[in-house]
Motif scaffolding. Sequence first.
Motif, PDB file in Angstrom:
ATOM      1  N   ILE A   1       0.877  -1.168   0.000  1.00  0.00           N
ATOM      2  CA  ILE A   1       0.000   0.000   0.000  1.00  0.00           C
ATOM      3  C   ILE A   1       0.917   1.220   0.000  1.00  0.00           C
ATOM      4  O   ILE A   1       1.729   1.399   0.904  1.00  0.00           O
ATOM      5  CB  ILE A   1      -0.924   0.022   1.224  1.00  0.00           C
ATOM      6  CG1 ILE A   1      -1.779  -1.243   1.272  1.00  0.00           C
ATOM      7  CG2 ILE A   1      -1.814   1.276   1.204  1.00  0.00           C
ATOM      8  CD1 ILE A   1      -2.575  -1.414   2.556  1.00  0.00           C
ATOM      9  N   THR A   2       0.791   2.048  -1.044  1.00  0.00           N
ATOM     10  CA  THR A   2       1.652   3.216  -1.200  1.00  0.00           C
ATOM     11  C   THR A   2       0.801   4.480  -1.189  1.00  0.00           C
ATOM     12  O   THR A   2      -0.190   4.568  -1.914  1.00  0.00           O
ATOM     13  CB  THR A   2       2.429   3.148  -2.537  1.00  0.00           C
ATOM     14  OG1 THR A   2       3.149   1.913  -2.586  1.00  0.00           O
ATOM     15  CG2 THR A   2       3.385   4.315  -2.664  1.00  0.00           C
ATOM     16  N   ILE A   3       1.193   5.434  -0.367  1.00  0.00           N
ATOM     17  CA  ILE A   3       0.519   6.733  -0.324  1.00  0.00           C
ATOM     18  C   ILE A   3       1.509   7.781  -0.832  1.00  0.00           C
ATOM     19  O   ILE A   3       2.618   7.905  -0.307  1.00  0.00           O
ATOM     20  CB  ILE A   3       0.053   7.119   1.090  1.00  0.00           C
ATOM     21  CG1 ILE A   3      -1.018   6.151   1.571  1.00  0.00           C
ATOM     22  CG2 ILE A   3      -0.529   8.515   1.116  1.00  0.00           C
ATOM     23  CD1 ILE A   3      -0.491   5.147   2.502  1.00  0.00           C
ATOM     24  N   ASN A   4       1.121   8.501  -1.876  1.00  0.00           N
ATOM     25  CA  ASN A   4       1.878   9.642  -2.391  1.00  0.00           C
ATOM     26  C   ASN A   4       1.054  10.885  -2.130  1.00  0.00           C
ATOM     27  O   ASN A   4      -0.060  11.006  -2.651  1.00  0.00           O
ATOM     28  CB  ASN A   4       2.129   9.496  -3.890  1.00  0.00           C
ATOM     29  CG  ASN A   4       3.221   8.497  -4.187  1.00  0.00           C
ATOM     30  OD1 ASN A   4       4.349   8.674  -3.758  1.00  0.00           O
ATOM     31  ND2 ASN A   4       2.878   7.434  -4.887  1.00  0.00           N
ATOM     32  N   ALA A   5       1.602  11.802  -1.323  1.00  0.00           N
ATOM     33  CA  ALA A   5       0.863  13.023  -0.989  1.00  0.00           C
ATOM     34  C   ALA A   5       1.840  14.138  -0.663  1.00  0.00           C
ATOM     35  O   ALA A   5       2.800  13.932   0.083  1.00  0.00           O
ATOM     36  CB  ALA A   5      -0.060  12.778   0.199  1.00  0.00           C
ATOM     37  N   PHE A   6       1.574  15.288  -1.234  1.00  0.00           N
ATOM     38  CA  PHE A   6       2.350  16.487  -0.910  1.00  0.00           C
ATOM     39  C   PHE A   6       3.861  16.232  -0.988  1.00  0.00           C
ATOM     40  O   PHE A   6       4.606  16.578  -0.077  1.00  0.00           O
ATOM     41  CB  PHE A   6       1.969  17.016   0.478  1.00  0.00           C
ATOM     42  CG  PHE A   6       0.516  17.333   0.624  1.00  0.00           C
ATOM     43  CD1 PHE A   6      -0.004  18.513   0.118  1.00  0.00           C
ATOM     44  CD2 PHE A   6      -0.349  16.439   1.246  1.00  0.00           C
ATOM     45  CE1 PHE A   6      -1.346  18.812   0.250  1.00  0.00           C
ATOM     46  CE2 PHE A   6      -1.698  16.735   1.376  1.00  0.00           C
ATOM     47  CZ  PHE A   6      -2.203  17.914   0.881  1.00  0.00           C
ATOM     48  N   LYS A   7       4.298  15.582  -2.063  1.00  0.00           N
ATOM     49  CA  LYS A   7       5.717  15.274  -2.320  1.00  0.00           C
ATOM     50  C   LYS A   7       6.320  14.358  -1.265  1.00  0.00           C
ATOM     51  O   LYS A   7       7.532  14.330  -1.066  1.00  0.00           O
ATOM     52  CB  LYS A   7       6.535  16.557  -2.458  1.00  0.00           C
ATOM     53  CG  LYS A   7       6.078  17.418  -3.614  1.00  0.00           C
ATOM     54  CD  LYS A   7       6.904  18.657  -3.747  1.00  0.00           C
ATOM     55  CE  LYS A   7       6.341  19.530  -4.869  1.00  0.00           C
ATOM     56  NZ  LYS A   7       7.055  20.767  -5.021  1.00  0.00           N
ATOM     57  N   GLN A   8       5.483  13.607  -0.570  1.00  0.00           N
ATOM     58  CA  GLN A   8       5.928  12.614   0.398  1.00  0.00           C
ATOM     59  C   GLN A   8       5.428  11.249  -0.068  1.00  0.00           C
ATOM     60  O   GLN A   8       4.474  11.161  -0.831  1.00  0.00           O
ATOM     61  CB  GLN A   8       5.336  12.882   1.781  1.00  0.00           C
ATOM     62  CG  GLN A   8       5.654  14.233   2.373  1.00  0.00           C
ATOM     63  CD  GLN A   8       4.861  14.433   3.650  1.00  0.00           C
ATOM     64  OE1 GLN A   8       5.075  13.731   4.622  1.00  0.00           O
ATOM     65  NE2 GLN A   8       3.932  15.380   3.630  1.00  0.00           N
TER      66      GLN A   8
ATOM     67  N   GLU B   1      -4.126   9.138   6.733  1.00  0.00           N
ATOM     68  CA  GLU B   1      -4.212  10.586   6.940  1.00  0.00           C
ATOM     69  C   GLU B   1      -3.009  11.192   6.229  1.00  0.00           C
ATOM     70  O   GLU B   1      -1.865  10.812   6.508  1.00  0.00           O
ATOM     71  CB  GLU B   1      -4.176  10.949   8.422  1.00  0.00           C
ATOM     72  CG  GLU B   1      -4.210  12.445   8.642  1.00  0.00           C
ATOM     73  CD  GLU B   1      -4.091  12.855  10.101  1.00  0.00           C
ATOM     74  OE1 GLU B   1      -3.925  14.061  10.353  1.00  0.00           O
ATOM     75  OE2 GLU B   1      -4.144  11.978  10.979  1.00  0.00           O
ATOM     76  N   ALA B   2      -3.262  12.082   5.298  1.00  0.00           N
ATOM     77  CA  ALA B   2      -2.181  12.696   4.527  1.00  0.00           C
ATOM     78  C   ALA B   2      -2.332  14.209   4.544  1.00  0.00           C
ATOM     79  O   ALA B   2      -3.320  14.751   4.070  1.00  0.00           O
ATOM     80  CB  ALA B   2      -2.206  12.182   3.097  1.00  0.00           C
ATOM     81  N   THR B   3      -1.354  14.874   5.132  1.00  0.00           N
ATOM     82  CA  THR B   3      -1.314  16.336   5.144  1.00  0.00           C
ATOM     83  C   THR B   3       0.063  16.770   4.658  1.00  0.00           C
ATOM     84  O   THR B   3       0.944  15.944   4.433  1.00  0.00           O
ATOM     85  CB  THR B   3      -1.557  16.892   6.560  1.00  0.00           C
ATOM     86  OG1 THR B   3      -0.471  16.493   7.409  1.00  0.00           O
ATOM     87  CG2 THR B   3      -2.878  16.403   7.145  1.00  0.00           C
ATOM     88  N   GLU B   4       0.262  18.060   4.516  1.00  0.00           N
ATOM     89  CA  GLU B   4       1.576  18.565   4.102  1.00  0.00           C
ATOM     90  C   GLU B   4       2.650  18.246   5.132  1.00  0.00           C
ATOM     91  O   GLU B   4       3.821  18.132   4.801  1.00  0.00           O
ATOM     92  CB  GLU B   4       1.506  20.071   3.849  1.00  0.00           C
ATOM     93  CG  GLU B   4       0.706  20.417   2.611  1.00  0.00           C
ATOM     94  CD  GLU B   4       0.761  21.895   2.279  1.00  0.00           C
ATOM     95  OE1 GLU B   4       1.886  22.422   2.174  1.00  0.00           O
ATOM     96  OE2 GLU B   4      -0.315  22.492   2.120  1.00  0.00           O
ATOM     97  N   GLN B   5       2.270  18.078   6.388  1.00  0.00           N
ATOM     98  CA  GLN B   5       3.223  17.807   7.455  1.00  0.00           C
ATOM     99  C   GLN B   5       3.535  16.321   7.634  1.00  0.00           C
ATOM    100  O   GLN B   5       4.620  15.965   8.072  1.00  0.00           O
ATOM    101  CB  GLN B   5       2.713  18.353   8.794  1.00  0.00           C
ATOM    102  CG  GLN B   5       2.617  19.849   8.872  1.00  0.00           C
ATOM    103  CD  GLN B   5       1.396  20.407   8.149  1.00  0.00           C
ATOM    104  OE1 GLN B   5       0.357  19.757   8.059  1.00  0.00           O
ATOM    105  NE2 GLN B   5       1.540  21.604   7.590  1.00  0.00           N
ATOM    106  N   LYS B   6       2.592  15.442   7.326  1.00  0.00           N
ATOM    107  CA  LYS B   6       2.812  14.025   7.642  1.00  0.00           C
ATOM    108  C   LYS B   6       1.886  13.128   6.830  1.00  0.00           C
ATOM    109  O   LYS B   6       0.853  13.562   6.312  1.00  0.00           O
ATOM    110  CB  LYS B   6       2.561  13.771   9.126  1.00  0.00           C
ATOM    111  CG  LYS B   6       1.105  14.025   9.523  1.00  0.00           C
ATOM    112  CD  LYS B   6       0.877  13.887  10.998  1.00  0.00           C
ATOM    113  CE  LYS B   6      -0.561  14.305  11.308  1.00  0.00           C
ATOM    114  NZ  LYS B   6      -0.831  14.425  12.682  1.00  0.00           N
ATOM    115  N   ILE B   7       2.291  11.869   6.753  1.00  0.00           N
ATOM    116  CA  ILE B   7       1.431  10.803   6.225  1.00  0.00           C
ATOM    117  C   ILE B   7       1.361   9.732   7.302  1.00  0.00           C
ATOM    118  O   ILE B   7       2.384   9.275   7.798  1.00  0.00           O
ATOM    119  CB  ILE B   7       2.001  10.184   4.934  1.00  0.00           C
ATOM    120  CG1 ILE B   7       2.037  11.213   3.807  1.00  0.00           C
ATOM    121  CG2 ILE B   7       1.179   8.973   4.517  1.00  0.00           C
ATOM    122  CD1 ILE B   7       2.689  10.703   2.534  1.00  0.00           C
TER     123      ILE B   7
END
Length: 112
Positions: free
Chosen positions: A49-56, A101-107
């Motif tokens: 399971i891969t999460i790509n969000a906000f360059k993370q 949960e994906a935000t600019e600060q964390k995944i």
Amino acid sequence: MIAGILFMSLLFSCQMKETTELSSGSSDGNCTITISGTKNFGDPWQTTITINAFKQKQQVVTEIYADGLTDKNIKFNWIDNNHCIITISQQDDTKRTFVVEATEQKIILREQ
């Protein structure tokens, strides 16, 4: 004769490996979740399971016991653009739930 058996064995083993990929994205396009898996005959799916969000990017690898990894047994429930609940139904009717949960600060990706 032995060459024929080896050829059939090789042919059979090549056909038994399956791979698949399923993706879903937030409505604003900032987060994409991809579930990919590989399976040899008789084994569980080796699933990433891969999460790509906000360059993370964050990944978790787990085994899933299912006939396939499709939109029939994997559901993405986007609560909002930053939160998604993934539910995977396994072949014995048990369900595994992953919270994203994906935000600019964390995944954060955790199994519930």
